[in-house]
Design a protein around this motif. Structure first.
Motif, PDB file in Angstrom:
ATOM      1  N   THR A   1      31.826  53.596  42.044  1.00 35.02           N
ATOM      2  CA  THR A   1      32.874  54.099  43.039  1.00 35.02           C
ATOM      3  C   THR A   1      34.234  53.322  42.377  1.00 35.02           C
ATOM      4  O   THR A   1      34.314  52.035  41.770  1.00 35.02           O
ATOM      5  N   PHE A   2      35.334  53.976  42.747  1.00 32.61           N
ATOM      6  CA  PHE A   2      36.704  53.320  42.578  1.00 32.61           C
ATOM      7  C   PHE A   2      37.817  53.409  43.637  1.00 32.61           C
ATOM      8  O   PHE A   2      37.772  54.339  44.269  1.00 32.61           O
ATOM      9  N   ALA A   3      38.763  52.509  43.622  1.00 30.75           N
ATOM     10  CA  ALA A   3      39.666  52.577  44.576  1.00 30.75           C
ATOM     11  C   ALA A   3      41.201  52.226  44.021  1.00 30.75           C
ATOM     12  O   ALA A   3      40.864  51.259  43.305  1.00 30.75           O
ATOM     13  N   ALA A   4      42.155  52.864  44.627  1.00 34.17           N
ATOM     14  CA  ALA A   4      43.441  52.461  43.984  1.00 34.17           C
ATOM     15  C   ALA A   4      44.042  51.481  44.933  1.00 34.17           C
ATOM     16  O   ALA A   4      44.293  51.652  46.034  1.00 34.17           O
ATOM     17  N   ALA A   5      44.170  50.335  44.514  1.00 36.44           N
ATOM     18  CA  ALA A   5      44.559  49.128  45.428  1.00 36.44           C
ATOM     19  C   ALA A   5      45.060  48.102  44.209  1.00 36.44           C
ATOM     20  O   ALA A   5      44.686  47.919  43.267  1.00 36.44           O
ATOM     21  N   ASP A   6      45.750  46.782  44.995  1.00 38.59           N
ATOM     22  CA  ASP A   6      46.180  45.738  44.342  1.00 38.59           C
ATOM     23  C   ASP A   6      45.004  45.007  44.186  1.00 38.59           C
ATOM     24  O   ASP A   6      44.437  44.451  45.020  1.00 38.59           O
ATOM     25  N   ALA A   7      44.705  44.657  42.867  1.00 39.19           N
ATOM     26  CA  ALA A   7      43.553  43.631  42.680  1.00 39.19           C
ATOM     27  C   ALA A   7      43.627  42.205  43.173  1.00 39.19           C
ATOM     28  O   ALA A   7      42.787  41.688  43.756  1.00 39.19           O
ATOM     29  N   THR A   8      44.850  41.950  43.325  1.00 40.14           N
ATOM     30  CA  THR A   8      45.007  40.639  43.966  1.00 40.14           C
ATOM     31  C   THR A   8      45.049  40.484  45.251  1.00 40.14           C
ATOM     32  O   THR A   8      45.184  39.484  46.128  1.00 40.14           O
ATOM     33  N   ALA A   9      44.914  41.776  46.160  1.00 39.67           N
ATOM     34  CA  ALA A   9      44.772  41.583  47.487  1.00 39.67           C
ATOM     35  C   ALA A   9      43.678  42.519  48.136  1.00 39.67           C
ATOM     36  O   ALA A   9      43.558  43.151  48.976  1.00 39.67           O
ATOM     37  N   THR A  10      42.460  42.369  47.293  1.00 40.74           N
ATOM     38  CA  THR A  10      41.123  42.910  47.473  1.00 40.74           C
ATOM     39  C   THR A  10      40.169  42.181  48.639  1.00 40.74           C
ATOM     40  O   THR A  10      39.085  42.829  49.049  1.00 40.74           O
ATOM     41  N   GLY A  11      40.601  41.108  48.952  1.00 39.39           N
ATOM     42  CA  GLY A  11      39.908  40.304  49.885  1.00 39.39           C
ATOM     43  C   GLY A  11      39.089  39.606  49.161  1.00 39.39           C
ATOM     44  O   GLY A  11      38.712  39.824  47.912  1.00 39.39           O
ATOM     45  N   VAL A  12      37.948  38.872  49.911  1.00 43.13           N
ATOM     46  CA  VAL A  12      36.982  37.932  49.301  1.00 43.13           C
ATOM     47  C   VAL A  12      35.773  38.938  48.446  1.00 43.13           C
ATOM     48  O   VAL A  12      35.453  39.474  49.544  1.00 43.13           O
ATOM     49  N   PRO A  13      35.695  38.704  47.454  1.00 43.36           N
ATOM     50  CA  PRO A  13      34.784  39.614  46.857  1.00 43.36           C
ATOM     51  C   PRO A  13      33.166  39.305  47.196  1.00 43.36           C
ATOM     52  O   PRO A  13      32.840  38.084  47.232  1.00 43.36           O
ATOM     53  N   ASP A  14      32.265  40.133  47.478  1.00 42.40           N
ATOM     54  CA  ASP A  14      30.952  39.998  47.965  1.00 42.40           C
ATOM     55  C   ASP A  14      30.168  40.112  46.782  1.00 42.40           C
ATOM     56  O   ASP A  14      28.843  40.484  47.028  1.00 42.40           O
ATOM     57  N   ALA A  15      30.662  40.812  45.475  1.00 36.55           N
ATOM     58  CA  ALA A  15      29.325  41.222  44.493  1.00 36.55           C
ATOM     59  C   ALA A  15      28.842  40.006  43.998  1.00 36.55           C
ATOM     60  O   ALA A  15      29.388  38.921  43.852  1.00 36.55           O
ATOM     61  N   ASP A  16      27.652  40.383  43.064  1.00 37.94           N
ATOM     62  CA  ASP A  16      26.946  39.349  42.501  1.00 37.94           C
ATOM     63  C   ASP A  16      27.786  39.030  41.104  1.00 37.94           C
ATOM     64  O   ASP A  16      27.888  37.800  40.688  1.00 37.94           O
ATOM     65  N   LEU A  17      28.468  39.753  40.535  1.00 40.71           N
ATOM     66  CA  LEU A  17      29.191  39.733  39.314  1.00 40.71           C
ATOM     67  C   LEU A  17      30.663  40.319  39.264  1.00 40.71           C
ATOM     68  O   LEU A  17      30.688  41.312  39.995  1.00 40.71           O
ATOM     69  N   VAL A  18      31.483  39.654  39.047  1.00 39.49           N
ATOM     70  CA  VAL A  18      32.903  40.284  39.243  1.00 39.49           C
ATOM     71  C   VAL A  18      33.441  40.200  37.774  1.00 39.49           C
ATOM     72  O   VAL A  18      33.284  39.326  36.860  1.00 39.49           O
ATOM     73  N   VAL A  19      33.996  41.431  37.380  1.00 40.23           N
ATOM     74  CA  VAL A  19      34.802  41.361  35.903  1.00 40.23           C
ATOM     75  C   VAL A  19      36.389  41.552  36.254  1.00 40.23           C
ATOM     76  O   VAL A  19      36.769  42.180  37.274  1.00 40.23           O
ATOM     77  N   VAL A  20      37.005  40.582  35.532  1.00 42.13           N
ATOM     78  CA  VAL A  20      38.446  40.708  35.554  1.00 42.13           C
ATOM     79  C   VAL A  20      39.082  40.931  34.181  1.00 42.13           C
ATOM     80  O   VAL A  20      38.530  40.193  33.194  1.00 42.13           O
ATOM     81  N   ASN A  21      39.950  41.568  34.064  1.00 39.98           N
ATOM     82  CA  ASN A  21      40.655  42.177  32.838  1.00 39.98           C
ATOM     83  C   ASN A  21      42.106  42.172  33.191  1.00 39.98           C
ATOM     84  O   ASN A  21      42.792  43.394  33.200  1.00 39.98           O
ATOM     85  N   PRO A  22      42.901  41.192  33.446  1.00 35.89           N
ATOM     86  CA  PRO A  22      44.365  41.095  34.068  1.00 35.89           C
ATOM     87  C   PRO A  22      45.199  41.394  32.991  1.00 35.89           C
ATOM     88  O   PRO A  22      44.980  41.281  31.621  1.00 35.89           O
ATOM     89  N   PRO A  23      46.422  41.573  33.336  1.00 39.72           N
ATOM     90  CA  PRO A  23      47.678  41.587  32.498  1.00 39.72           C
ATOM     91  C   PRO A  23      47.705  40.141  31.687  1.00 39.72           C
ATOM     92  O   PRO A  23      47.277  39.395  32.284  1.00 39.72           O
ATOM     93  N   ARG A  24      48.719  40.187  30.779  1.00 40.74           N
ATOM     94  CA  ARG A  24      48.930  38.639  29.965  1.00 40.74           C
ATOM     95  C   ARG A  24      49.235  37.796  31.150  1.00 40.74           C
ATOM     96  O   ARG A  24      48.946  36.659  30.691  1.00 40.74           O
ATOM     97  N   ARG A  25      49.909  37.817  32.187  1.00 36.79           N
ATOM     98  CA  ARG A  25      50.151  36.988  33.048  1.00 36.79           C
ATOM     99  C   ARG A  25      48.858  36.327  33.904  1.00 36.79           C
ATOM    100  O   ARG A  25      49.138  35.156  34.487  1.00 36.79           O
TER     101      ARG A  25
END
Length: 380
Positions: free
Chosen positions: A283-307
């Motif tokens: 599934t996918f959601a259109a939202a700000d990745a910095t404001a998703t709340g505390v993730p409860d997943a086993d694995l988190v993938v992050v691919n942020p911009p240069r900052r």
């Protein structure tokens, strides 16, 4: 790679072009290792090399010159256009298409924008190529004034170039170094370009971000998938997911995957691909990745911009329940800062992937595991 533009001093974007490619790759790998030297025990996998030429899937061309003789390329220090249609970073198919796009500038009377006088309409032409040889073309205009002429001549152009399947016009009215604006007008019935990467056909809309080097991007997704299969999570959270590259490649039976991306168009594209693949647990959601709340997943993938992730998102990850993080970064400085802000995690493995030969830029992907858990067997 030999380049006439470089030899003539017309373009020096490929700053390391005179350095043998093997030496370029070794230097990048050494630089990445040095940047993350504060992580003892970090295992570095062999770097992923790129083709030296023909690897770019996107041409971002500044349009200058005149209607009769437009240039597609860059601007020199005096603001004059330097035509780079023969750039060796592009494929033969891209080379074949660019002159026809320049001809359409003339036929449709699209006046190139002049930076010095702030006059003219056409600022850029952005072209994306799929591995299957199809193209997405975007015209970046100062206003909508040229649109009727572009619409008038577009059918003839498309009839002559059936490989061009998506065309749009973007309005960027401001006189500043911003590539595109917020307003996008689709000019074709088809709205996305299908780019097959490691066996999955990703849908790219006109405003979608995608890695510039398709072959190396495929290796990036394979690496993440290999790590995920070793860790065997039941749930995955993909932050900054874009059109779903990581999320869709990490999908597996019995594994829930959720992607978060601020771009609604990218999310729509990701959902389209998931539906085509019959992936009901993705599934996918259109939202700000910095404001998703505390993730409860086993694995988190992050691919942020240069900052990078920044302190707030790092704190969120620290407070979360994820046992594993896969961090894909295009900037070593922000990557090092973020890893320092994630003290609950140990950097286990890393790999450099050379998305941008002949430059200082590269992608580095790191496998992080929460401290105190037993490390999964590493690759060699």
């Amino acid at each position: 790679m030999q380049c006439g533009y470089f030899d003539a001093g017309l373009c020096r974007s490929c700053t390391h072009l005179l350095t043998p490619y093997a030496d370029q790759l070794a230097a990048k790998d050494a630089h990445a290792r040095a940047a993350l030297a504060d992580h003892p025990g970090l295992v570095w996998l062999a770097p992923v090399a790129s083709a030296e030429g023909g690897f770019r899937n996107k041409a971002k061309m500044v349009v200058a010159g005149t209607v009769e003789e437009p240039t597609l390329g860059i601007l020199d220090t005096d603001g004059r256009g330097v035509d780079l249609r023969g750039c060796g970073l592009y494929s033969p198919a891209m080379h074949a298409l660019l002159p026809s796009l320049a001809a359409l500038v003339t036929t449709a009377g699209l006046t190139p924008y002049d930076v010095a006088t702030r006059r003219g309409e056409l600022k850029h032409v952005l072209v994306t190529e799929s591995p299957g040889g199809e193209f997405l073309v975007r015209w970046v205009l100062r206003s909508t004034e040229p649109l009727p002429r572009l619409r008038k001549h577009l059918p003839g152009f498309l009839a002559a170039h059936p490989e061009v399947v998506v065309v749009s016009a973007n309005r960027q009215p401001d006189h500043k170094a911003v590539l595109e604006g917020e307003e996008e007008v689709l000019l074709t019935a088809r709205g996305t370009l299908t780019v097959e990467v490691a066996g999955i056909g990703l849908h790219l809309g006109p405003r979608s971000f995608f890695q510039t080097n398709t072959a190396v991007a495929a290796e990036l997704y394979r690496q993440a998938r290999g790590w995920a299969d070793r860790v065997a999570p039941t749930s995955v959270l993909d932050l900054y997911c874009g059109v779903g590259g990581f999320a869709l490649h990490l999908a597996a039976p019995g594994r829930r995957v959720h992607g978060v991306e601020v771009s609604e168009q990218a999310v729509a594209s990701a959902r389209t691909t998931a539906a085509e693949l019959g992936l009901t647990d993705v599934t996918f959601a259109a939202a700000d990745a910095t404001a998703t709340g505390v993730p409860d997943a086993d694995l988190v993938v992050v691919n942020p911009p240069r900052r990078g992730l920044g302190p707030a998102l790092c704190a969120t990850l620290e407070a979360g329940a994820a046992s594993t993080i896969v961090y894909s970064s295009c900037h070593l400085g922000s990557l090092a800062r973020d890893l320092a802000a994630l003290p609950s995690y140990v950097a286990r493995e890393a790999r450099l992937l050379d998305m941008f030969p002949h430059t200082d830029h590269a992608e580095v992907v790191v496998l992080l595991e929460r401290r105190g858990q037993t490390a999964v067997g590493s690759e060699k």
